[in-house]
Design a protein around this motif. Structure first.
Motif, PDB file in Angstrom:
ATOM      1  N   ARG A  35       0.723  -1.034  -0.182  1.00  0.00           N
ATOM      2  CA  ARG A  35       0.133   0.097   0.005  1.00  0.00           C
ATOM      3  C   ARG A  35       0.773   1.393   0.044  1.00  0.00           C
ATOM      4  O   ARG A  35       0.650   2.316  -0.592  1.00  0.00           O
ATOM      5  CB  ARG A  35      -0.893   0.043   1.271  1.00  0.00           C
ATOM      6  N   ASN A  36       2.018   1.101   0.610  1.00  0.00           N
ATOM      7  CA  ASN A  36       2.834   2.477   0.908  1.00  0.00           C
ATOM      8  C   ASN A  36       3.666   2.518  -0.624  1.00  0.00           C
ATOM      9  O   ASN A  36       3.863   3.733  -0.935  1.00  0.00           O
ATOM     10  CB  ASN A  36       3.743   2.155   1.936  1.00  0.00           C
ATOM     11  N   ASP A  37       3.819   1.601  -1.177  1.00  0.00           N
ATOM     12  CA  ASP A  37       4.664   1.642  -2.529  1.00  0.00           C
ATOM     13  C   ASP A  37       3.825   1.999  -3.565  1.00  0.00           C
ATOM     14  O   ASP A  37       3.973   2.812  -4.366  1.00  0.00           O
ATOM     15  CB  ASP A  37       5.403   0.399  -2.716  1.00  0.00           C
ATOM     16  N   GLU A  38       2.733   1.393  -3.750  1.00  0.00           N
ATOM     17  CA  GLU A  38       1.809   1.598  -4.719  1.00  0.00           C
ATOM     18  C   GLU A  38       0.822   2.745  -4.767  1.00  0.00           C
ATOM     19  O   GLU A  38       0.419   3.474  -5.478  1.00  0.00           O
ATOM     20  CB  GLU A  38       1.048   0.484  -5.184  1.00  0.00           C
ATOM     21  N   ASN A  39       0.279   3.127  -3.440  1.00  0.00           N
ATOM     22  CA  ASN A  39      -0.509   4.224  -3.213  1.00  0.00           C
ATOM     23  C   ASN A  39      -2.029   3.877  -3.877  1.00  0.00           C
ATOM     24  O   ASN A  39      -2.472   4.738  -4.334  1.00  0.00           O
ATOM     25  CB  ASN A  39       0.001   5.334  -3.562  1.00  0.00           C
ATOM     26  N   THR A  40      -2.272   2.942  -4.121  1.00  0.00           N
ATOM     27  CA  THR A  40      -3.373   2.157  -4.657  1.00  0.00           C
ATOM     28  C   THR A  40      -4.660   2.013  -3.950  1.00  0.00           C
ATOM     29  O   THR A  40      -5.779   1.952  -4.104  1.00  0.00           O
ATOM     30  CB  THR A  40      -3.154   1.305  -5.957  1.00  0.00           C
ATOM     31  N   GLU A  41      -4.285   1.708  -2.543  1.00  0.00           N
ATOM     32  CA  GLU A  41      -5.388   1.218  -1.536  1.00  0.00           C
ATOM     33  C   GLU A  41      -5.320   2.001  -0.324  1.00  0.00           C
ATOM     34  O   GLU A  41      -4.193   2.546  -0.018  1.00  0.00           O
ATOM     35  CB  GLU A  41      -5.245  -0.353  -1.379  1.00  0.00           C
ATOM     36  N   SER A 149      -0.335  24.302  -1.051  1.00  0.00           N
ATOM     37  CA  SER A 149      -1.095  23.644  -0.304  1.00  0.00           C
ATOM     38  C   SER A 149      -0.776  22.848   0.774  1.00  0.00           C
ATOM     39  O   SER A 149       0.308  22.359   0.810  1.00  0.00           O
ATOM     40  CB  SER A 149      -2.377  22.903  -1.431  1.00  0.00           C
ATOM     41  N   LEU A 150      -1.780  22.375   1.600  1.00  0.00           N
ATOM     42  CA  LEU A 150      -1.429  21.405   2.643  1.00  0.00           C
ATOM     43  C   LEU A 150      -0.583  20.328   2.281  1.00  0.00           C
ATOM     44  O   LEU A 150       0.272  19.843   2.810  1.00  0.00           O
ATOM     45  CB  LEU A 150      -2.461  21.482   3.548  1.00  0.00           C
ATOM     46  N   GLU A 151      -1.507  19.555   1.291  1.00  0.00           N
ATOM     47  CA  GLU A 151      -0.916  18.431   0.583  1.00  0.00           C
ATOM     48  C   GLU A 151       0.467  18.409   0.293  1.00  0.00           C
ATOM     49  O   GLU A 151       1.288  17.731   0.458  1.00  0.00           O
ATOM     50  CB  GLU A 151      -2.114  17.809  -0.338  1.00  0.00           C
ATOM     51  N   LYS A 152       0.700  19.576  -0.584  1.00  0.00           N
ATOM     52  CA  LYS A 152       2.023  19.716  -1.271  1.00  0.00           C
ATOM     53  C   LYS A 152       3.073  19.939  -0.236  1.00  0.00           C
ATOM     54  O   LYS A 152       4.010  19.574  -0.190  1.00  0.00           O
ATOM     55  CB  LYS A 152       1.986  20.863  -2.316  1.00  0.00           C
ATOM     56  N   GLY A 153       2.695  20.857   0.785  1.00  0.00           N
ATOM     57  CA  GLY A 153       3.615  21.031   1.830  1.00  0.00           C
ATOM     58  C   GLY A 153       4.072  19.894   2.737  1.00  0.00           C
ATOM     59  O   GLY A 153       5.113  19.673   2.935  1.00  0.00           O
ATOM     60  N   MET A 154       3.123  19.073   3.151  1.00  0.00           N
ATOM     61  CA  MET A 154       3.287  17.946   3.901  1.00  0.00           C
ATOM     62  C   MET A 154       4.162  16.809   2.800  1.00  0.00           C
ATOM     63  O   MET A 154       4.948  16.040   3.453  1.00  0.00           O
ATOM     64  CB  MET A 154       2.204  17.066   4.310  1.00  0.00           C
ATOM     65  N   GLU A 155       3.914  16.934   1.484  1.00  0.00           N
ATOM     66  CA  GLU A 155       4.944  16.063   0.561  1.00  0.00           C
ATOM     67  C   GLU A 155       6.240  16.549   0.600  1.00  0.00           C
ATOM     68  O   GLU A 155       7.164  15.674   0.688  1.00  0.00           O
ATOM     69  CB  GLU A 155       4.154  16.121  -0.730  1.00  0.00           C
ATOM     70  N   MET A 171       3.092  10.101   5.001  1.00  0.00           N
ATOM     71  CA  MET A 171       1.639   9.331   5.181  1.00  0.00           C
ATOM     72  C   MET A 171       0.494  10.239   5.076  1.00  0.00           C
ATOM     73  O   MET A 171      -0.704  10.026   4.493  1.00  0.00           O
ATOM     74  CB  MET A 171       1.809   8.500   6.407  1.00  0.00           C
ATOM     75  N   CYS A 172       0.827  11.457   5.957  1.00  0.00           N
ATOM     76  CA  CYS A 172      -0.476  12.494   5.894  1.00  0.00           C
ATOM     77  C   CYS A 172      -0.600  12.910   4.328  1.00  0.00           C
ATOM     78  O   CYS A 172      -1.854  13.151   3.984  1.00  0.00           O
ATOM     79  CB  CYS A 172      -0.010  13.628   6.612  1.00  0.00           C
ATOM     80  N   ALA A 173       0.561  13.258   3.282  1.00  0.00           N
ATOM     81  CA  ALA A 173       0.400  13.717   2.516  1.00  0.00           C
ATOM     82  C   ALA A 173      -0.303  12.543   1.100  1.00  0.00           C
ATOM     83  O   ALA A 173      -1.252  12.905   0.406  1.00  0.00           O
ATOM     84  CB  ALA A 173       1.716  13.812   1.585  1.00  0.00           C
ATOM     85  N   LEU A 176      -4.014  12.353   2.400  1.00  0.00           N
ATOM     86  CA  LEU A 176      -4.835  13.779   1.791  1.00  0.00           C
ATOM     87  C   LEU A 176      -5.119  13.360   0.221  1.00  0.00           C
ATOM     88  O   LEU A 176      -6.153  13.878  -0.187  1.00  0.00           O
ATOM     89  CB  LEU A 176      -4.242  15.053   1.857  1.00  0.00           C
ATOM     90  N   ALA A 177      -4.119  12.841  -0.445  1.00  0.00           N
ATOM     91  CA  ALA A 177      -4.313  12.768  -1.847  1.00  0.00           C
ATOM     92  C   ALA A 177      -5.314  11.663  -2.192  1.00  0.00           C
ATOM     93  O   ALA A 177      -5.884  11.603  -3.128  1.00  0.00           O
ATOM     94  CB  ALA A 177      -2.895  12.461  -2.342  1.00  0.00           C
ATOM     95  N   MET A 178      -5.557  10.893  -1.317  1.00  0.00           N
ATOM     96  CA  MET A 178      -6.651   9.606  -1.424  1.00  0.00           C
ATOM     97  C   MET A 178      -7.560  10.038  -1.140  1.00  0.00           C
ATOM     98  O   MET A 178      -8.766   9.323  -1.110  1.00  0.00           O
ATOM     99  CB  MET A 178      -6.182   8.290  -0.664  1.00  0.00           C
ATOM    100  N   GLY A 179      -7.930  11.489  -0.483  1.00  0.00           N
ATOM    101  CA  GLY A 179      -9.589  11.881  -0.215  1.00  0.00           C
ATOM    102  C   GLY A 179      -9.784  11.934   1.187  1.00  0.00           C
ATOM    103  O   GLY A 179     -10.830  12.041   1.673  1.00  0.00           O
TER     104      GLY A 179
END
Length: 304
Positions: A35-41, A149-155, A171-173, A176-179
């Protein structure tokens, strides 16, 4: 005959539980990496905080320990580990030595060892995050000033900061990207990063999204406050280093002296334990030793 049957059932249960525990642990570890590698789930369908997931105070304490230790195991799998340790710790002494009292001690030891390991991991992890949090907050302040943005800043923090704080922002970024809603993401991050400055920062982010404000200035001031706390804590460790080393030396020296005496003169220990007052005096000495360690530890706990 009855004891042999009990030993056989206990050994079978211990082996079966151990195999089940290994299978569940491997599943959680590999699925978490995927999940961490693919970010699909999503890591969880919906994050349930420990105070709502646990039915009892012990459950809530255990789930919160998993959060602070950064464990990637599922809560059900993690809860199975102390149970399996207790069962295996009871089975080994009973099967090998045919001793029920030793089996009881093995049960307690097998159940407490995983919990102690998680406590040690949480302590080490919190110390590392406390060290690198000012740098992460500075990165976040720079990102806010740059208009991200918050997402880009955490990224950005997840790319530039040092672990383990980097992994938490990453993980937070991704969440946030997954909704995930920001409240849920920051709530979980506050539990996994139990540092006052970060909790204030998480609250400020939520307030900033609703009513605005100078978030960059607040993040910079929180970074400075975290640095001052780290300097004060380092000063306290330097001042109390002699006292802590003396306590550790007395404790370790006592244990070494007892071990050497047991190895060189075992008849002394046998005569001492054979005396009716011997076990009582030994238990009193151990209790006073533990009480002294706890007392010194409590004195050295300075909150700032």
């Amino acid at each position: 005959m009855t004891f042999d049957l009990f030993s056989t059932i206990l050994a079978f249960s211990a082996v079966t539980t151990l195999l089940l525990l290994i299978a569940l642990t491997v599943r959680d570890l590999f699925s978490g990496r995927r999940r961490n590698d693919e970010n699909t789930e999503q890591a969880e369908t919906l994050y349930v905080p420990p105070d709502k997931a646990g039915r009892t105070a012990l459950d809530r304490w255990f789930y919160n320990l998993l959060e602070t230790s950064g464990s990637s195991l599922d809560r059900s799998t993690a809860a199975l580990i102390p149970a399996a340790g207790a069962l295996i710790g009871a089975a080994i002494p009973v099967v090998l030595f045919d001793s029920i009292p030793v089996g009881v001690m093995g049960t307690l030891l097998g159940a407490l060892l995983p919990v102690g390991w998680w406590q040690f991991r949480a302590w080490r992890r919190q110390a590392a995050m406390r060290k690198h949090l000012p740098e992460a907050l500075d990165f976040m302040a720079d990102a806010v000033r740059a208009g991200l943005s918050l997402e880009k800043g955490m990224e950005l923090v997840g790319q530039e900061a040092r672990p383990p704080i980097r992994d938490e922002f990453r993980m937070c970024a991704s969440q946030l990207a997954m909704g995930y809603p920001p409240y849920t993401v920051l709530q979980r991050a506050s539990r996994r990063i139990p540092i006052p400055e970060f909790r204030i920062f998480a609250t400020a982010v939520l307030v900033h999204r609703k009513s605005g404000g100078d978030l960059a200035l607040l993040a910079q001031r929180l970074a400075q406050a975290a640095r001052e706390r780290a300097e004060f804590r380092g000063h306290m460790k330097a001042v109390t280093a002699g006292s802590r080393l003396s306590v550790i030396g007395l404790t370790v020296g006592t244990l070494i002296a007892c071990a050497v005496l047991t190895y060189t003169r075992p008849e002394y220990l046998q005569q001492f334990l054979a005396n009716p007052s011997g076990p009582t005096l030994l238990a009193a000495a151990a209790g006073l030793q533990i009480f002294g360690l706890l007392w010194v530890w409590r004195i050295l706990q300075v909150k700032y």
